[in-house]
Write an enzyme that holds these catalytic residues in place. Structure first.
Site, short mmCIF file in Angstrom:
data_model
loop_
_atom_site.label_atom_id
_atom_site.label_comp_id
_atom_site.label_asym_id
_atom_site.label_seq_id
_atom_site.Cartn_x
_atom_site.Cartn_y
_atom_site.Cartn_z
CB SER A 92 -87.11 139.48 -53.18
OG SER A 92 -85.97 139.61 -52.36
CB SER A 95 -82.39 149.12 -49.52
OG SER A 95 -82.12 148.07 -50.40
CG ASN A 100 -86.04 149.28 -57.14
OD1 ASN A 100 -85.16 149.83 -56.49
ND2 ASN A 100 -87.33 149.39 -56.83
CD GLU A 107 -79.57 149.17 -52.32
OE1 GLU A 107 -80.62 148.52 -52.47
OE2 GLU A 107 -79.15 149.98 -53.17
CD GLU A 116 -87.69 154.00 -55.29
OE1 GLU A 116 -87.23 155.12 -55.01
OE2 GLU A 116 -87.43 152.98 -54.63
#
EC number: 6.3.2.4
Length: 327
Positions: free
Chosen positions: A298, A165, A289, A15, A287
């Site tokens: 984003s 990602s 982040n 990433e 999940e």
């Protein structure tokens, strides 16, 4: 007096380039009336301050200082935009805690816990947080394809346990596809998580600390053109991101409550973005982040904008929050 802020970007994972993009957005929008920003590239070869002419100057890791033209520069805070290791797995967080420099991400243990998908899910389950059925593998384990499929069913997802990602992620539709997918995942990590398929609307929920309060941002619905929200969908325009999500008021409140609960169970600080899928009408955790992407396109910046929070305010608030918490 203006504060010196190190914007950490890069890292040691796949990433790297995505992190550079996030860090450069923070550099662009950081309030120059309050802060003096320094772009700091974290690489396997060394840590460097990179000036506007792409000239590199080494960072002294002993105290995270910089020497320019014979003058030593120290930092009031570090803005952590490193995706993957070492910025999202707790390593940088532990380093900055040891040298007592505030940093904008969560603390080292929550970072390490959430970066490990298997440990994160295992921690949340006793609190009644719904998740997919899963099966764990470590490199070198005997692979019993039938036992795996009997546990999670088809289709299923094979994921690298500690990667972001969507690197190392495959959707498996037949038992013959399982072993190749496992090999893909092992290229990213020596631990794998295999999960049952959750069918339903996928949403992304940003939770941040804003003005001293845990705040759930407007929800984003993910509509991928591909089989799932993979790298192409995330970064190459192969998805539609709809904010606010097309959910009923009841479902919106359900997933907001669940996301806030997860944020607080995991003792998060700073920014987070977690993914949920409405399976049979209920949101299931996928999940978390803890250093989400921060480019203009984003998801978390989109959500902040819908909440009336500019990027300048979003970034200033993150810095002041971490400095306040350090005192």
């Amino acid at each position: 007096m203006k504060k010196n802020i190190a914007i950490l970007m890069g890292g040691y994972s796949s990433e790297f380039e995505i992190s550079i993009q996030s860090g450069n957005v923070v550099y662009k929008y950081l309030d120059r009336d309050l802060y003096i920003p320094f772009r700091v590239h974290i690489t396997k070869d060394g840590w460097y301050y990179v000036d506007d002419h792409d000239q590199k100057y080494s960072i002294d890791k002993n105290d995270f200082s910089l020497t320019l033209e014979g003058s030593k520069i120290t930092f009031d805070a570090a803005f952590n935009t490193v995706h993957g290791t070492p910025g999202e797995d707790g390593l940088l967080q532990a380093y900055f805690e040891l040298i007592e420099i505030p940093q904008t991400a969560c603390d080292f243990y929550p970072a390490a816990l959430t970066f490990n998908k298997r440990d994160c899910i295992s921690t949340l389950k006793p609190y009644g947080i719904p998740t997919a059925t899963n099966y764990f593998l470590n490199k070198g384990d005997t692979i019993d394809s039938k036992a795996i499929i009997d546990t999670v069913g088809l289709p299923c997802f094979v994921k690298a346990n500690k990667a972001g990602s969507s690197y190392g992620v495959s959707k498996v539709k037949t038992i013959e596809d399982l072993l190749p997918a496992i090999e893909v995942a092992y290229k990213e990590d020596d631990e794998i998580i295999i999960e049952s398929f959750l069918s339903g609307t996928e949403v992304s929920v940003g939770v941040i600390q804003h003005n001293g309060k845990d705040t759930v941002l407007p929800i984003t619905e993910i509509v991928s053109e591909n089989e799932f929200f993979d790298y192409e969908a995330k970064y190459m325009g192969k998805s539609e991101e709809i904010t606010p999500a097309r959910l009923s008021d009841e479902d919106t409140q359900k997933v907001k409550d669940l996301a806030l609960k997860v944020y607080q169970i995991l003792k998060m600080k700073g920014f987070s973005r977690s993914e949920y899928i409405f399976h049979h009408g209920e949101p299931y955790f996928v999940e978390m982040n803890t250093n989400p992407g921060l480019s203009e396109a984003s998801i978390l910046p989109q959500q902040a904008e819908k909440a009336g929070i500019s990027l300048k305010e979003l970034f200033s608030n993150a810095i002041e929050s971490c400095i306040r918490l350090q005192k």
